[in-house]
Design a protein around this motif. Structure first.
Motif, PDB file in Angstrom:
ATOM      1  N   THR A  56       5.495   4.224   1.240  1.00  0.00           N
ATOM      2  CA  THR A  56       5.108   2.825   1.214  1.00  0.00           C
ATOM      3  C   THR A  56       4.750   2.376   2.620  1.00  0.00           C
ATOM      4  OG1 THR A  56       6.676   2.474  -0.580  1.00  0.00           O
ATOM      5  CG2 THR A  56       5.847   0.514   0.519  1.00  0.00           C
ATOM      6  N   LYS A  57       3.628   1.643   2.741  1.00  0.00           N
ATOM      7  CA  LYS A  57       3.204   1.144   4.046  1.00  0.00           C
ATOM      8  C   LYS A  57       4.287   0.220   4.599  1.00  0.00           C
ATOM      9  CE  LYS A  57      -0.701  -0.424   6.590  1.00  0.00           C
ATOM     10  NZ  LYS A  57      -1.949   0.210   6.818  1.00  0.00           N
ATOM     11  N   HIS A  58       4.545   0.361   5.896  1.00  0.00           N
ATOM     12  CA  HIS A  58       5.604  -0.409   6.536  1.00  0.00           C
ATOM     13  C   HIS A  58       5.155  -0.755   7.950  1.00  0.00           C
ATOM     14  CE1 HIS A  58       9.719  -1.710   7.320  1.00  0.00           C
ATOM     15  NE2 HIS A  58       9.694  -1.017   8.440  1.00  0.00           N
ATOM     16  N   HIS A  59       5.513  -1.931   8.420  1.00  0.00           N
ATOM     17  CA  HIS A  59       5.260  -2.294   9.816  1.00  0.00           C
ATOM     18  C   HIS A  59       6.564  -2.071  10.584  1.00  0.00           C
ATOM     19  CE1 HIS A  59       3.430  -4.161  13.278  1.00  0.00           C
ATOM     20  NE2 HIS A  59       4.587  -4.759  13.483  1.00  0.00           N
TER      21      HIS A  59
ATOM     22  N   TYR B 215       4.270   4.633   7.478  1.00  0.00           N
ATOM     23  CA  TYR B 215       4.703   4.761   6.088  1.00  0.00           C
ATOM     24  C   TYR B 215       6.123   5.285   6.059  1.00  0.00           C
ATOM     25  CZ  TYR B 215      -0.034   3.973   4.453  1.00  0.00           C
ATOM     26  OH  TYR B 215      -1.251   3.400   4.185  1.00  0.00           O
TER      27      TYR B 215
ATOM     28  N   ALA C  60       0.840  -1.182   0.000  1.00  0.00           N
ATOM     29  CA  ALA C  60       0.000   0.000   0.000  1.00  0.00           C
ATOM     30  C   ALA C  60       0.883   1.242   0.000  1.00  0.00           C
ATOM     31  CB  ALA C  60      -0.907  -0.009   1.220  1.00  0.00           C
ATOM     32  N   SER C  61       0.388   2.291  -0.655  1.00  0.00           N
ATOM     33  CA  SER C  61       1.161   3.527  -0.680  1.00  0.00           C
ATOM     34  C   SER C  61       0.272   4.702  -0.308  1.00  0.00           C
ATOM     35  CB  SER C  61       1.789   3.754  -2.060  1.00  0.00           C
ATOM     36  OG  SER C  61       0.786   3.931  -3.026  1.00  0.00           O
TER      37      SER C  61
ATOM     38  N   GLU D 221       0.877   6.181  10.552  1.00  0.00           N
ATOM     39  CA  GLU D 221      -0.293   6.162   9.676  1.00  0.00           C
ATOM     40  C   GLU D 221      -1.288   7.237  10.113  1.00  0.00           C
ATOM     41  OE1 GLU D 221      -2.893   2.697   7.607  1.00  0.00           O
ATOM     42  OE2 GLU D 221      -2.499   2.442   9.747  1.00  0.00           O
TER      43      GLU D 221
ATOM     44  N   ALA E 224       1.912   0.186  12.511  1.00  0.00           N
ATOM     45  CA  ALA E 224       1.645   0.669  11.149  1.00  0.00           C
ATOM     46  C   ALA E 224       2.179   2.073  10.920  1.00  0.00           C
ATOM     47  CB  ALA E 224       0.149   0.639  10.871  1.00  0.00           C
TER      48      ALA E 224
END
Length: 166
Positions: free
Chosen positions: A16-19, A41, A3-4, A54, A39
């Motif tokens: 970019t989505k990052h955990h 980005y 996801a972006s 997020e 969560a």
């Protein structure tokens, strides 16, 4: 595909989505300057230094701030270090602050009510109570509270509390 998202303050780069979890050193949010856990980005571009919660992506671009009623403050990406006029802590280039360009007034998002809403206010109240107790214990050792006043009964503590607005 991951996801972006986009951020007006980091234009030209996709996020970019990052955990987040376990990174050494820990990643700090460019908007609130708190450690990101869970969560978030991160910049997918060459800079790689823009990380954001997020939830911080939804911060308003303009806010009214009661300590600076003359003008609205605009969320801005810093190009140089600035001092927060609310907490007197510096933020450095690459971080974000709410700013009044006309007056040179700067404030962290975390120092406004837009971040965490009511929960932020409760955290501050707890910190004040804990700080007040630590002040009493640290300066005079733990003493039994005065049964009549319900406090520690020291005029020196009263002066210090008044000076620190505790």
């Amino acid at each position: 595909m991951a996801a972006s998202a986009t951020c007006k303050l980091h234009a030209g780069h996709s996020l970019t989505k990052h955990h987040y979890g376990g990174e050494r050193p820990a990643c700090v949010c460019a908007l609130c300057e708190r450690i990101i856990a869970g969560a978030g980005y991160r910049c997918g571009g060459e800079c790689g230094g823009f990380n954001v919660h997020e939830s911080c992506l939804s911060l308003p671009m303009r806010v009214a701030f009661d300590q600076h009623p003359a003008h609205a403050l605009e969320l801005s990406l810093l190009t140089a270090s600035r001092w927060c006029d609310a907490c007197r802590v510096a933020s450095h280039a690459g971080r974000c602050m709410y700013r009044c360009a006309a007056c040179g007034f700067d404030v962290h998002p975390r120092c406004t009510s837009v971040l965490d809403g009511e929960q932020h206010g409760r955290k501050r109240a707890v910190v004040k109570r804990v700080g007040k107790a630590a002040l009493k214990v640290g300066l005079f050792g733990l003493r039994v509270a005065d049964a009549v006043t319900g406090g520690f009964g020291s005029p020196l503590i009263d002066v210090i509390e008044t000076a620190l607005h505790l």
